[in-house]
Each structure stands twice: as structure tokens, then as C-alpha cells.
Design a protein around this motif. Sequence first.
Motif, PDB file in Angstrom:
ATOM      1  N   TYR A   1     -65.794  44.678  -6.416  1.00  0.00           N
ATOM      2  CA  TYR A   1     -64.257  44.661  -6.534  1.00  0.00           C
ATOM      3  C   TYR A   1     -63.269  45.224  -5.578  1.00  0.00           C
ATOM      4  CZ  TYR A   1     -60.187  43.695  -9.346  1.00  0.00           C
ATOM      5  OH  TYR A   1     -58.748  43.497  -9.610  1.00  0.00           O
ATOM      6  N   GLY A   2     -64.247  46.106  -4.754  1.00  0.00           N
ATOM      7  CA  GLY A   2     -63.489  46.951  -3.751  1.00  0.00           C
ATOM      8  C   GLY A   2     -62.588  48.052  -4.053  1.00  0.00           C
ATOM      9  N   GLY A   3     -63.209  48.485  -5.470  1.00  0.00           N
ATOM     10  CA  GLY A   3     -62.198  49.651  -5.899  1.00  0.00           C
ATOM     11  C   GLY A   3     -62.682  49.867  -7.374  1.00  0.00           C
ATOM     12  N   PRO A   4     -62.267  50.560  -8.335  1.00  0.00           N
ATOM     13  CA  PRO A   4     -62.624  50.627  -9.631  1.00  0.00           C
ATOM     14  C   PRO A   4     -62.105  49.084 -10.487  1.00  0.00           C
ATOM     15  CG  PRO A   4     -60.990  52.320  -9.092  1.00  0.00           C
ATOM     16  CD  PRO A   4     -61.323  51.651  -7.975  1.00  0.00           C
ATOM     17  N   PRO A   5     -63.100  48.651 -11.045  1.00  0.00           N
ATOM     18  CA  PRO A   5     -62.728  47.342 -11.415  1.00  0.00           C
ATOM     19  C   PRO A   5     -61.966  47.278 -12.693  1.00  0.00           C
ATOM     20  CG  PRO A   5     -64.956  47.661 -11.817  1.00  0.00           C
ATOM     21  CD  PRO A   5     -64.479  48.794 -11.126  1.00  0.00           C
ATOM     22  N   PRO A   6     -61.320  46.472 -13.058  1.00  0.00           N
ATOM     23  CA  PRO A   6     -60.450  46.429 -14.112  1.00  0.00           C
ATOM     24  C   PRO A   6     -61.091  46.420 -15.457  1.00  0.00           C
ATOM     25  CG  PRO A   6     -59.688  44.537 -12.872  1.00  0.00           C
ATOM     26  CD  PRO A   6     -60.964  45.121 -12.439  1.00  0.00           C
ATOM     27  N   ASN A   7     -60.927  47.167 -16.643  1.00  0.00           N
ATOM     28  CA  ASN A   7     -61.695  47.258 -17.562  1.00  0.00           C
ATOM     29  C   ASN A   7     -62.187  45.959 -18.367  1.00  0.00           C
ATOM     30  OD1 ASN A   7     -61.452  50.278 -17.500  1.00  0.00           O
ATOM     31  ND2 ASN A   7     -59.605  50.448 -18.479  1.00  0.00           N
ATOM     32  N   TRP A   8     -61.462  45.156 -18.458  1.00  0.00           N
ATOM     33  CA  TRP A   8     -61.791  43.837 -19.123  1.00  0.00           C
ATOM     34  C   TRP A   8     -62.980  43.306 -18.322  1.00  0.00           C
ATOM     35  CZ3 TRP A   8     -61.798  39.032 -16.844  1.00  0.00           C
ATOM     36  CH2 TRP A   8     -60.857  38.770 -15.604  1.00  0.00           C
ATOM     37  N   ILE A   9     -63.137  43.258 -17.206  1.00  0.00           N
ATOM     38  CA  ILE A   9     -64.352  42.888 -16.274  1.00  0.00           C
ATOM     39  C   ILE A   9     -65.545  43.710 -16.746  1.00  0.00           C
ATOM     40  CG2 ILE A   9     -65.241  42.358 -14.263  1.00  0.00           C
ATOM     41  CD1 ILE A   9     -62.453  41.565 -13.108  1.00  0.00           C
ATOM     42  N   VAL A  10     -65.077  44.975 -16.737  1.00  0.00           N
ATOM     43  CA  VAL A  10     -66.425  45.940 -17.153  1.00  0.00           C
ATOM     44  C   VAL A  10     -66.750  45.850 -18.486  1.00  0.00           C
ATOM     45  CG1 VAL A  10     -67.104  48.204 -17.416  1.00  0.00           C
ATOM     46  CG2 VAL A  10     -65.689  47.524 -15.398  1.00  0.00           C
ATOM     47  N   TRP A  11     -65.881  45.352 -19.400  1.00  0.00           N
ATOM     48  CA  TRP A  11     -66.167  44.953 -20.743  1.00  0.00           C
ATOM     49  C   TRP A  11     -66.859  43.844 -20.901  1.00  0.00           C
ATOM     50  CZ3 TRP A  11     -65.515  41.511 -24.523  1.00  0.00           C
ATOM     51  CH2 TRP A  11     -65.676  41.971 -25.803  1.00  0.00           C
ATOM     52  N   LEU A  12     -66.680  42.810 -20.230  1.00  0.00           N
ATOM     53  CA  LEU A  12     -67.236  41.335 -20.278  1.00  0.00           C
ATOM     54  C   LEU A  12     -68.754  41.411 -19.644  1.00  0.00           C
ATOM     55  CD1 LEU A  12     -64.516  38.862 -19.058  1.00  0.00           C
ATOM     56  CD2 LEU A  12     -65.689  38.837 -21.278  1.00  0.00           C
TER      57      LEU A  12
ATOM     58  N   LYS B   1     -74.559  41.502 -20.101  1.00  0.00           N
ATOM     59  CA  LYS B   1     -75.823  42.015 -19.645  1.00  0.00           C
ATOM     60  C   LYS B   1     -76.272  42.853 -20.718  1.00  0.00           C
ATOM     61  CE  LYS B   1     -75.049  44.357 -16.265  1.00  0.00           C
ATOM     62  NZ  LYS B   1     -74.846  45.085 -14.856  1.00  0.00           N
ATOM     63  N   ASP B   2     -75.598  43.520 -21.551  1.00  0.00           N
ATOM     64  CA  ASP B   2     -76.426  44.706 -22.303  1.00  0.00           C
ATOM     65  C   ASP B   2     -76.116  44.244 -23.990  1.00  0.00           C
ATOM     66  OD1 ASP B   2     -77.234  45.971 -20.213  1.00  0.00           O
ATOM     67  OD2 ASP B   2     -75.359  47.219 -19.862  1.00  0.00           O
ATOM     68  N   GLN B   3     -75.301  43.371 -24.189  1.00  0.00           N
ATOM     69  CA  GLN B   3     -74.829  42.926 -25.558  1.00  0.00           C
ATOM     70  C   GLN B   3     -74.446  43.986 -26.278  1.00  0.00           C
ATOM     71  OE1 GLN B   3     -78.372  41.846 -24.590  1.00  0.00           O
ATOM     72  NE2 GLN B   3     -76.934  40.342 -23.543  1.00  0.00           N
ATOM     73  N   VAL B   4     -73.740  45.095 -25.772  1.00  0.00           N
ATOM     74  CA  VAL B   4     -73.057  45.998 -26.126  1.00  0.00           C
ATOM     75  C   VAL B   4     -71.788  46.423 -25.470  1.00  0.00           C
ATOM     76  CG1 VAL B   4     -74.992  47.273 -27.199  1.00  0.00           C
ATOM     77  CG2 VAL B   4     -74.044  47.845 -24.828  1.00  0.00           C
ATOM     78  N   PRO B   5     -70.608  46.841 -26.065  1.00  0.00           N
ATOM     79  CA  PRO B   5     -69.324  47.118 -25.250  1.00  0.00           C
ATOM     80  C   PRO B   5     -70.034  48.467 -24.511  1.00  0.00           C
ATOM     81  CG  PRO B   5     -69.383  47.866 -27.820  1.00  0.00           C
ATOM     82  CD  PRO B   5     -70.529  46.999 -27.659  1.00  0.00           C
TER      83      PRO B   5
ATOM     84  N   VAL C   1     -65.704  35.389 -34.812  1.00  0.00           N
ATOM     85  CA  VAL C   1     -65.726  36.525 -35.668  1.00  0.00           C
ATOM     86  C   VAL C   1     -66.961  36.675 -35.746  1.00  0.00           C
ATOM     87  CG1 VAL C   1     -65.423  37.381 -37.855  1.00  0.00           C
ATOM     88  CG2 VAL C   1     -63.644  35.915 -36.888  1.00  0.00           C
ATOM     89  N   VAL C   2     -68.031  36.034 -35.973  1.00  0.00           N
ATOM     90  CA  VAL C   2     -69.377  36.425 -36.115  1.00  0.00           C
ATOM     91  C   VAL C   2     -70.047  37.274 -34.931  1.00  0.00           C
ATOM     92  CG1 VAL C   2     -71.800  35.818 -36.332  1.00  0.00           C
ATOM     93  CG2 VAL C   2     -70.154  34.935 -38.021  1.00  0.00           C
ATOM     94  N   PRO C   3     -69.803  36.975 -33.741  1.00  0.00           N
ATOM     95  CA  PRO C   3     -70.220  37.713 -32.597  1.00  0.00           C
ATOM     96  C   PRO C   3     -69.512  38.987 -32.456  1.00  0.00           C
ATOM     97  CG  PRO C   3     -69.969  35.464 -31.887  1.00  0.00           C
ATOM     98  CD  PRO C   3     -69.292  35.539 -33.212  1.00  0.00           C
ATOM     99  N   ILE C   4     -68.276  38.962 -32.720  1.00  0.00           N
ATOM    100  CA  ILE C   4     -67.436  40.076 -32.760  1.00  0.00           C
ATOM    101  C   ILE C   4     -67.932  41.489 -33.628  1.00  0.00           C
ATOM    102  CG2 ILE C   4     -65.216  41.520 -33.136  1.00  0.00           C
ATOM    103  CD1 ILE C   4     -64.068  38.704 -31.913  1.00  0.00           C
ATOM    104  N   VAL C   5     -68.328  40.828 -34.924  1.00  0.00           N
ATOM    105  CA  VAL C   5     -68.757  41.607 -35.958  1.00  0.00           C
ATOM    106  C   VAL C   5     -70.329  42.122 -35.637  1.00  0.00           C
ATOM    107  CG1 VAL C   5     -69.720  41.862 -38.449  1.00  0.00           C
ATOM    108  CG2 VAL C   5     -67.343  40.742 -37.706  1.00  0.00           C
ATOM    109  N   LEU C   6     -71.031  41.256 -35.006  1.00  0.00           N
ATOM    110  CA  LEU C   6     -72.409  41.682 -34.565  1.00  0.00           C
ATOM    111  C   LEU C   6     -72.345  42.650 -33.299  1.00  0.00           C
ATOM    112  CD1 LEU C   6     -74.277  38.200 -34.897  1.00  0.00           C
ATOM    113  CD2 LEU C   6     -74.453  40.512 -36.566  1.00  0.00           C
ATOM    114  N   LEU C   7     -71.228  42.546 -32.711  1.00  0.00           N
ATOM    115  CA  LEU C   7     -71.280  43.300 -31.377  1.00  0.00           C
ATOM    116  C   LEU C   7     -70.958  44.991 -31.948  1.00  0.00           C
ATOM    117  CD1 LEU C   7     -71.182  43.486 -28.472  1.00  0.00           C
ATOM    118  CD2 LEU C   7     -68.642  43.063 -28.620  1.00  0.00           C
ATOM    119  N   TRP C   8     -70.193  45.377 -33.079  1.00  0.00           N
ATOM    120  CA  TRP C   8     -69.876  46.383 -33.393  1.00  0.00           C
ATOM    121  C   TRP C   8     -70.856  47.057 -34.404  1.00  0.00           C
ATOM    122  CZ3 TRP C   8     -67.012  48.496 -30.047  1.00  0.00           C
ATOM    123  CH2 TRP C   8     -66.044  47.741 -29.198  1.00  0.00           C
ATOM    124  N   ILE C   9     -71.713  46.352 -34.918  1.00  0.00           N
ATOM    125  CA  ILE C   9     -72.832  46.947 -35.972  1.00  0.00           C
ATOM    126  C   ILE C   9     -73.807  47.459 -35.540  1.00  0.00           C
ATOM    127  CG2 ILE C   9     -72.205  46.183 -38.333  1.00  0.00           C
ATOM    128  CD1 ILE C   9     -73.760  43.694 -37.815  1.00  0.00           C
TER     129      ILE C   9
END
Length: 150
Positions: free
Chosen positions: A44-55, A60-64, A142-150
Motif C-alpha cells: 500500500y505504500g504505508g499503513p493500509p486502511p483498516n477495512w482492507i486489512v479486515w477483508l 485468508k484466515d477466515q477470522v477478523p 447474516v450466516v457468514p457474519i454469525v459464523l465469523l464471530w463464533i
Amino acid sequence: MRPNTLRALRRYHNYLGLFFAPMILLFAISGALQTFRLQEAKGYGGPPPNWIVWLASVHKDQVPPREARAERPKAVRPSVVGEKPQARPARDAKRPSPLPLKIFVVLLSIALAVSTVLGVMIALSIKGSRRVSLALLALGTVVPIVLLWI
């Protein structure tokens, strides 16, 4: 194939596409961003935006993303006096540039995202199954969001 079989296949294709459409979009977009390593500071040329890191973390890891842990210092091998550092082996052949394939992958990601959006629009234009389509689209979100946080 018989007409009833084709009709059933189209219906199942419609339902599966609607349910997985939100995640297909997420993975297409995050994959395109990762192609150029935009989730990394060097890409990115510096610290990347948080939303890109989150995505990227979800892709890659299926976790936030989690808090970065301090890296342990690497063990330094004691050097022997007069020892010369080993040279890296020379590359015999020049490697081809990855840029053309990266561009193709980004175009593929864009095409997949556009195709998914068009498919959702087509599915939602069918008045007889609009409620089922909206319900499947909501469940697919909704299902993937729920699965992401359990």
C-alpha cells in the motif's frame, strides 16, 4: 433433459447463487485487493486502511484481524571471526513478470463481482420469487457474519 428437470436446476441455481452472492462479492473484492498486496504496508505504500486489512484477514484466515503481537527477536547465530557471509545462489534465468497475470486476476475479480450483481438483479426481478430471493440474500449475508464471530 426434461423441462421439469431444467426448471428445478434453474431454481436450485438461483437459490444457491442468492445465498452465496454476498460472500462471492466479498471474496472477489478482497482477492483483487490482495493481488497487489494492498493489505500489507509494503504493497500500500504505508499503513493500509483498516477495512482492507479486515477483508484480507477474513479472506485468508477466515477470522477478523487480531491485535498484532510483538514479534520475538530472531536468534542471532554467533559469528566466527573471519567467516564470510554466504552468498545467495544466482538466478540462472530471468523470471517472467507477474504483472500480466495480476492484471488478469483483477479483471477476473471485477467480472465475477459484476456477474454476481447482475445475477442478483435478475433474480430479484422475478416477482413470483422475490420474497424467497430477498430472504436467501439476507441469510447469505447474516450466516457468514454469525459464523465469523463464533
